[in-house]
Design a protein around this motif. Structure first.
Motif, mmCIF file in Angstrom:
data_model
loop_
_atom_site.group_PDB
_atom_site.id
_atom_site.type_symbol
_atom_site.label_atom_id
_atom_site.label_comp_id
_atom_site.label_asym_id
_atom_site.label_seq_id
_atom_site.Cartn_x
_atom_site.Cartn_y
_atom_site.Cartn_z
ATOM 1 N N VAL A 77 -46.090 -37.347 45.819
ATOM 2 C CA VAL A 77 -47.580 -37.221 45.968
ATOM 3 C C VAL A 77 -47.615 -38.506 44.261
ATOM 4 O O VAL A 77 -47.033 -38.383 43.140
ATOM 5 N N PHE A 78 -49.243 -39.525 44.621
ATOM 6 C CA PHE A 78 -49.445 -40.141 43.913
ATOM 7 C C PHE A 78 -50.232 -38.973 43.752
ATOM 8 O O PHE A 78 -51.290 -38.934 44.260
ATOM 9 N N PHE A 79 -50.651 -39.311 42.178
ATOM 10 C CA PHE A 79 -51.961 -38.467 41.782
ATOM 11 C C PHE A 79 -51.859 -38.897 40.470
ATOM 12 O O PHE A 79 -52.519 -40.041 40.077
ATOM 13 N N ALA A 93 -47.863 -40.481 38.107
ATOM 14 C CA ALA A 93 -48.801 -40.138 38.291
ATOM 15 C C ALA A 93 -49.561 -40.957 37.329
ATOM 16 O O ALA A 93 -48.396 -41.360 36.339
ATOM 17 N N PRO A 94 -50.224 -42.481 37.797
ATOM 18 C CA PRO A 94 -50.607 -43.726 36.258
ATOM 19 C C PRO A 94 -50.920 -43.297 35.800
ATOM 20 O O PRO A 94 -52.513 -43.055 35.542
ATOM 21 N N HIS A 95 -51.447 -43.858 34.437
ATOM 22 C CA HIS A 95 -52.063 -44.339 33.229
ATOM 23 C C HIS A 95 -52.908 -45.378 34.421
ATOM 24 O O HIS A 95 -52.778 -46.293 34.935
ATOM 25 N N TYR A 96 -54.124 -45.585 34.103
ATOM 26 C CA TYR A 96 -54.895 -46.970 34.174
ATOM 27 C C TYR A 96 -55.942 -46.798 32.997
ATOM 28 O O TYR A 96 -56.672 -45.799 31.954
ATOM 29 N N ARG A 97 -56.795 -47.636 33.561
ATOM 30 C CA ARG A 97 -57.546 -47.677 32.122
ATOM 31 C C ARG A 97 -58.998 -47.637 33.203
ATOM 32 O O ARG A 97 -60.176 -48.321 33.047
ATOM 33 N N LEU A 112 -48.438 -38.392 49.560
ATOM 34 C CA LEU A 112 -49.391 -37.178 49.542
ATOM 35 C C LEU A 112 -50.272 -38.275 48.545
ATOM 36 O O LEU A 112 -49.435 -38.314 47.483
ATOM 37 N N ILE A 113 -51.927 -38.579 48.667
ATOM 38 C CA ILE A 113 -52.753 -38.761 48.136
ATOM 39 C C ILE A 113 -52.870 -37.931 47.104
ATOM 40 O O ILE A 113 -53.698 -36.627 48.045
ATOM 41 N N ALA A 114 -53.305 -37.308 45.897
ATOM 42 C CA ALA A 114 -54.124 -35.976 44.997
ATOM 43 C C ALA A 114 -54.641 -36.640 44.073
ATOM 44 O O ALA A 114 -53.908 -37.397 43.320
ATOM 45 N N ALA A 115 -55.851 -36.071 43.334
ATOM 46 C CA ALA A 115 -56.888 -36.801 42.602
ATOM 47 C C ALA A 115 -57.765 -35.850 42.462
ATOM 48 O O ALA A 115 -57.927 -34.963 42.873
#
Length: 382
Positions: free
Chosen positions: A77-79, A121-125, A164-167
């Protein structure tokens, strides 16, 4: 995406005092990309909020549930996390800013997928609260990080597996664009199990560009979304009406179709579900958790039923409900934005496993010459 007053309250876990600061605070000057914080390098572990092998809080489970062995997980899963920064003094937040709400994101949201998947789950700006309302450039910069993280995930980590994409919230806004820019119409689409784009506006005409809205518990290759609201209250409409969103290669703010609403107790777009169909709700995680593998609070069964109505997922949580299910958003606006995942925790957890198993079975049938209907029953784990 315009946010309005509800959006300013909508940071994950924000309290009333911090909200007042956010409303009256602004960055010191106009957006300037040269003054943005340094970009994350997703080849380094500190650029990830959750990553396999870190044994972080995303591996936590409620009593009676077990996280899958990451080495045996059949999917990823990419969260994309929600807004966690409580101030509006910058346009974009440094990716390595230590938010006190990061633990709540991992415990109350990302952990729901640890029964089926490895979690990335990436950190991002992230765009600050003020930026969400006032600077499309700041939003685009945040999205650029998410897209770069996804490309790294696909090129170096996923290794051809289903995903999966989750957000949630701001993360869901970025997911709407990511699906269009990086997945639809590419070979990756065949590996997309489902997209859980929750807690923000997602247009219901995704089907016109090749991604159907989910309308069944075992359907795969589809998108689902909801925004949870107390029945009879109207404040949550601010989350789904008059939005600016990414569509077909650019931003759109007119001719908006209704928001997607899929009921997480039935996984259908139509029809109501009683509280008896809700297997377990997780109260909002409180306090700072410092130890990995923490046991979450026990789930509350039958907290509320749900029905999709007017683009919102309407619930009725009684005043006598246990603590942890009410906050400033629900009290002031009737919005259960912070509970979009937790109120339906057991249902989402079960469904994520179910869709992964349905995708695997369908892929196996394709390999042997006979595709399986998404609605055909697939045995699932308890």
């Amino acid at each position: 995406m315009g946010t309005g007053a509800l959006g300013l309250l909508g940071v994950f876990g924000i309290g009333p005092a911090a909200t007042l600061v956010a409303i009256f605070e602004s960055p010191s000057g106009p957006f300037d990309p040269a003054r943005a914080p340094p970009a994350p390098d997703y080849a380094h572990s500190d650029a990830w909020l959750a990553f396999p092998g870190h044994n972080g809080l995303e591996r936590s489970t409620p009593p009676g549930m077990t996280a899958i062995d990451e080495a045996k997980a059949p999917a990823d899963v990419f969260f994309i996390h929600p807004t966690t920064y409580q101030r509006s003094n910058v346009w974009n937040v440094a990716y390595d800013h230590a938010s006190e709400f990061d633990p709540a994101v991992l415990l109350g949201q990302a952990s729901v997928f640890n029964g089926c998947c490895r979690i990335f789950a990436p950190h991002y700006r992230q765009a600050s609260l003020r930026a969400l309302d006032r600077s499309r450039d700041a939003v685009a910069l945040a999205y650029g990080d998410v897209a770069q993280a996804f490309r790294h995930f696909i090129e170096h980590e996923n290794r051809g597996r289903p995903f999966l994409i989750a957000a949630h919230s701001q993360g869901a806004m970025h997911a709407v664009r990511l699906l269009q820019a990086e997945i639809l119409g590419t070979p990756l689409q065949s590996r997309l199990v489902a997209a859980y784009v929750i807690g923000a506006y997602a247009p219901s005409d995704f089907g016109t560009i090749g991604l159907p809205v989910c309308d069944g518990a075992r359907q795969v290759g589809c998108i689902l979304s909801w925004n949870t609201s107390q029945s009879g209250r109207t404040g949550a409409f601010q989350l789904i009406r008059d939005k600016t969103y990414w569509w077909r290669g650019g931003e759109k703010n007119t001719g908006q179709p209704p928001a997607i609403c899929v009921n997480p107790l039935t996984w259908r777009r139509e029809g109501a579900a009683p509280a008896t169909d809700n297997p377990g709700s997780l109260p909002f995680p409180t306090g700072k958790a410092s130890e990995p593998g923490r046991t979450l609070a026990a789930l509350t069964p039958h907290l509320t039923g749900a029905v999709c109505d007017e683009g919102l997922l309407k619930v009725d949580i009684a005043w006598s409900a246990p603590s942890g299910f009410r906050d400033s958003l629900s009290l002031i606006y009737g919005s259960y934005h912070l509970g979009d995942y937790g109120i339906f925790y057991a249902a989402i957890r079960r469904n994520a496993r179910e869709r992964v198993q349905a995708w695997t079975a369908e892929a196996s049938e394709r390999g042997s010459g006979g595709p399986r209907s998404p609605e055909q029953a697939i045995p699932i784990m308890n």
